[in-house]
Structure formats: structure tokens, C-alpha cells
Scaffold this active site. Structure first.
Site, mmCIF file in Angstrom:
data_model
loop_
_atom_site.group_PDB
_atom_site.id
_atom_site.type_symbol
_atom_site.label_atom_id
_atom_site.label_comp_id
_atom_site.label_asym_id
_atom_site.label_seq_id
_atom_site.Cartn_x
_atom_site.Cartn_y
_atom_site.Cartn_z
ATOM 1 N N GLU A 1 2.857 -4.173 -1.284
ATOM 2 C CA GLU A 1 1.894 -3.912 -2.370
ATOM 3 C C GLU A 1 1.465 -2.449 -2.395
ATOM 4 O O GLU A 1 1.424 -1.817 -3.456
ATOM 5 C CB GLU A 1 0.649 -4.802 -2.208
ATOM 6 C CG GLU A 1 0.882 -6.281 -2.455
ATOM 7 C CD GLU A 1 1.242 -6.617 -3.895
ATOM 8 O OE1 GLU A 1 0.887 -5.844 -4.801
ATOM 9 O OE2 GLU A 1 1.896 -7.652 -4.114
ATOM 10 N N ARG B 1 2.122 -5.969 -14.722
ATOM 11 C CA ARG B 1 1.389 -5.933 -13.456
ATOM 12 C C ARG B 1 0.243 -6.927 -13.572
ATOM 13 O O ARG B 1 -0.366 -7.047 -14.639
ATOM 14 C CB ARG B 1 0.816 -4.535 -13.237
ATOM 15 C CG ARG B 1 1.869 -3.471 -13.086
ATOM 16 C CD ARG B 1 2.356 -3.373 -11.671
ATOM 17 N NE ARG B 1 3.791 -3.413 -11.602
ATOM 18 C CZ ARG B 1 4.466 -3.797 -10.534
ATOM 19 N NH1 ARG B 1 3.842 -4.197 -9.456
ATOM 20 N NH2 ARG B 1 5.773 -3.792 -10.522
ATOM 21 N N ASN C 1 2.392 0.405 -5.183
ATOM 22 C CA ASN C 1 1.328 1.134 -5.880
ATOM 23 C C ASN C 1 1.566 2.644 -5.824
ATOM 24 O O ASN C 1 1.393 3.346 -6.827
ATOM 25 C CB ASN C 1 -0.035 0.816 -5.259
ATOM 26 C CG ASN C 1 -0.605 -0.500 -5.759
ATOM 27 O OD1 ASN C 1 -0.051 -1.143 -6.642
ATOM 28 N ND2 ASN C 1 -1.731 -0.907 -5.169
HETATM 29 N N1 LIG Z 1 -1.538 4.698 -5.090
HETATM 30 C C1 LIG Z 1 -2.153 4.640 -6.280
HETATM 31 N N2 LIG Z 1 -2.248 5.738 -7.079
HETATM 32 C C2 LIG Z 1 -2.876 5.700 -8.275
HETATM 33 N N3 LIG Z 1 -3.448 4.588 -8.798
HETATM 34 C C3 LIG Z 1 -3.403 3.457 -8.051
HETATM 35 C C4 LIG Z 1 -2.762 3.422 -6.761
HETATM 36 N N4 LIG Z 1 -2.884 2.165 -6.266
HETATM 37 C C5 LIG Z 1 -3.561 1.468 -7.186
HETATM 38 N N5 LIG Z 1 -3.889 2.229 -8.264
HETATM 39 C C6 LIG Z 1 -4.670 1.800 -9.440
HETATM 40 O O1 LIG Z 1 -5.384 0.611 -9.120
HETATM 41 C C7 LIG Z 1 -5.033 -0.428 -10.018
HETATM 42 C C8 LIG Z 1 -5.075 -1.748 -9.295
HETATM 43 O O2 LIG Z 1 -4.039 -1.816 -8.307
HETATM 44 P P1 LIG Z 1 -3.479 -3.252 -7.896
HETATM 45 O O3 LIG Z 1 -2.389 -3.068 -6.904
HETATM 46 O O4 LIG Z 1 -4.625 -4.121 -7.513
HETATM 47 O O5 LIG Z 1 -2.906 -3.831 -9.270
HETATM 48 P P2 LIG Z 1 -1.566 -3.417 -10.049
HETATM 49 O O6 LIG Z 1 -0.696 -2.561 -9.184
HETATM 50 O O7 LIG Z 1 -1.963 -2.853 -11.352
HETATM 51 O O8 LIG Z 1 -0.868 -4.836 -10.268
HETATM 52 P P3 LIG Z 1 -0.040 -5.664 -9.172
HETATM 53 O O9 LIG Z 1 -0.270 -5.016 -7.833
HETATM 54 O O10 LIG Z 1 -0.613 -7.052 -9.216
HETATM 55 O O11 LIG Z 1 1.369 -5.580 -9.613
HETATM 56 C C9 LIG Z 1 -3.683 -0.044 -10.581
HETATM 57 O O12 LIG Z 1 -3.437 -0.635 -11.841
HETATM 58 C C10 LIG Z 1 -3.798 1.482 -10.653
HETATM 59 O O13 LIG Z 1 -4.518 1.876 -11.797
HETATM 60 MG MG LIG Z 2 -0.263 -3.089 -7.244
#
Ligand SMILES: Nc1ncnc2c1ncn2[C@@H]1O[C@H](COP(=O)(O)OP(=O)(O)OP(=O)(O)O)[C@@H](O)[C@H]1O
Ligand SMILES: [Mg+2]
Length: 146
Positions: free
Chosen positions: A46, A105, A50
């Protein structure tokens, strides 16, 4: 005894499984249960996803950095990118919050990390990058320490 490792690789989605398997192999020395190992692999997956998708917008010139420290039955994993950063961390941590709904996502990555790990902290600065610290206590090695 403290034992640590460091890993860095290009922000390419095919490296996600490399990271997941490598961290799991390192953690295996603590003799975790299958469930614990699966949870660790899932959170690495995960956080790395990200970094690649949100941090670097799939730009393979970006680098993802992982360090793992094992000490007294605790596994401390740090996953860092030097990408876009997160403007509002509290909002990003909310279940179902995503800035990329068009990519299907689900916004559950941080929620999964919180559920599978004992401690999580997120540090981020816009246009500088994001660092996620994840800690898990491995039951068996904890019992051995007592
Ligand atoms: N490393 C990162 N750099 C920039 N933004 C991030 C990063 N990690 C998370 N985010 C932000 O936080 C939000 C939530 O992250 P999260 O992993 O909970 O959900 P997601 O990646 O959108 O969906 P999923 O993980 O369920 O596929 C993301 O949509 C993004 O906007
Ligand atoms: Mg994610």
C-alpha cells in the site's frame, strides 16, 4: 540485537512486488505468523503504491526509499518518497478519501495500514515528499523477550 536494512528503487509499479517480498524475507528472521507476514506485505504494498502513484505520478525517475529496523521483536518500516507530498494528512487518512477516484482507487490504503500495524505516523510536505513510519510488534519474538 538491532538489525537493519535499506532499499531504494525506481518508482515503477513492477517494483512493488520486489519491495513486498524483500521486506517479508528480512522480517522472516523474527519467525512471524503467516498472518503477521501477510499484514506486513500488504502495508508495504500500500505505501509503495502510494509513493509511486500519488507521490511521483508514475514518473519512474522518482526513487522510493525503504528502511526496516528489527529490534526487540518490533519491526519498524519507513517508506519515503521525494514526490508531491500531502496537503492535508488528516483528510488523507480518512477511510474512502482519495484524490484519484478516476483510477478506481478506493481510498483505503492508510486505513489498511492503521489496521494492520500497531503504530503509524505520516510526515509530509507539499512538493518535498512523504514519509510513512509503520511499527508492528511480532507476537512470538515479544514472548521470547519477556
Ligand atoms: N506518498 C504519497 N504522496 C502523495 N500523496 C499521497 C501519498 N500517499 C497517500 N497520498 C494521498 O492520500 C490519499 C489517501 O491515500 P490512500 O492510500 O488511503 O488511498 P488511495 O491510494 O487513494 O486509494 P487505495 O490505496 O485504496 O488504492 C491519496 O488519494 C493521496 O491523495
Ligand atoms: Mg493508496
Amino acid at each position: 540485537m538491532r538489525n537493519e536494512m535499506h532499499l531504494q528503487f525506481s518508482a515503477l509499479s513492477q517494483n512493488e512486488s520486489f519491495a513486498r517480498v524483500t521486506v517479508a524475507a528480512f522480517v522472516a528472521q523474527l519467525d512471524p505468523t503467516m498472518d503477521e507476514l501477510t499484514e506486513i506485505k500488504t502495508v508495504v504494498s500500500e505505501a509503495v503504491t502510494n509513493a509511486i502513484i500519488h507521490g511521483y505520478n508514475n514518473d519512474p525517475n522518482g526513487m522510493v526509499y525503504i528502511s526496516v529496523v528489527i529490534e526487540e521483536g518490533a519491526v519498524r518500516i519507513t517508506i519515503r518518497d521525494e514526490g508531491a507530498g500531502i496537503a492535508d494528512i488528516e483528510e488523507a487518512r480518512q477511510p474512502l478519501f482519495t484524490t484519484k477516484p478516476e483510477l478506481e482507487r478506493s481510498g483505503m490504503g492508510f486505513t489498511i495500514m492503521e489496521n494492520f500495524m500497531d503504530e503509524i505516523s505520516i510526515h509530509s510536505e507539499v512538493n518535498k515528499g512523504t514519509t510513512v513510519h509503520l511499527t508492528k510488534y511480532i507476537m512470538k519474538s515479544k514472548a521470547l523477550c519477556n
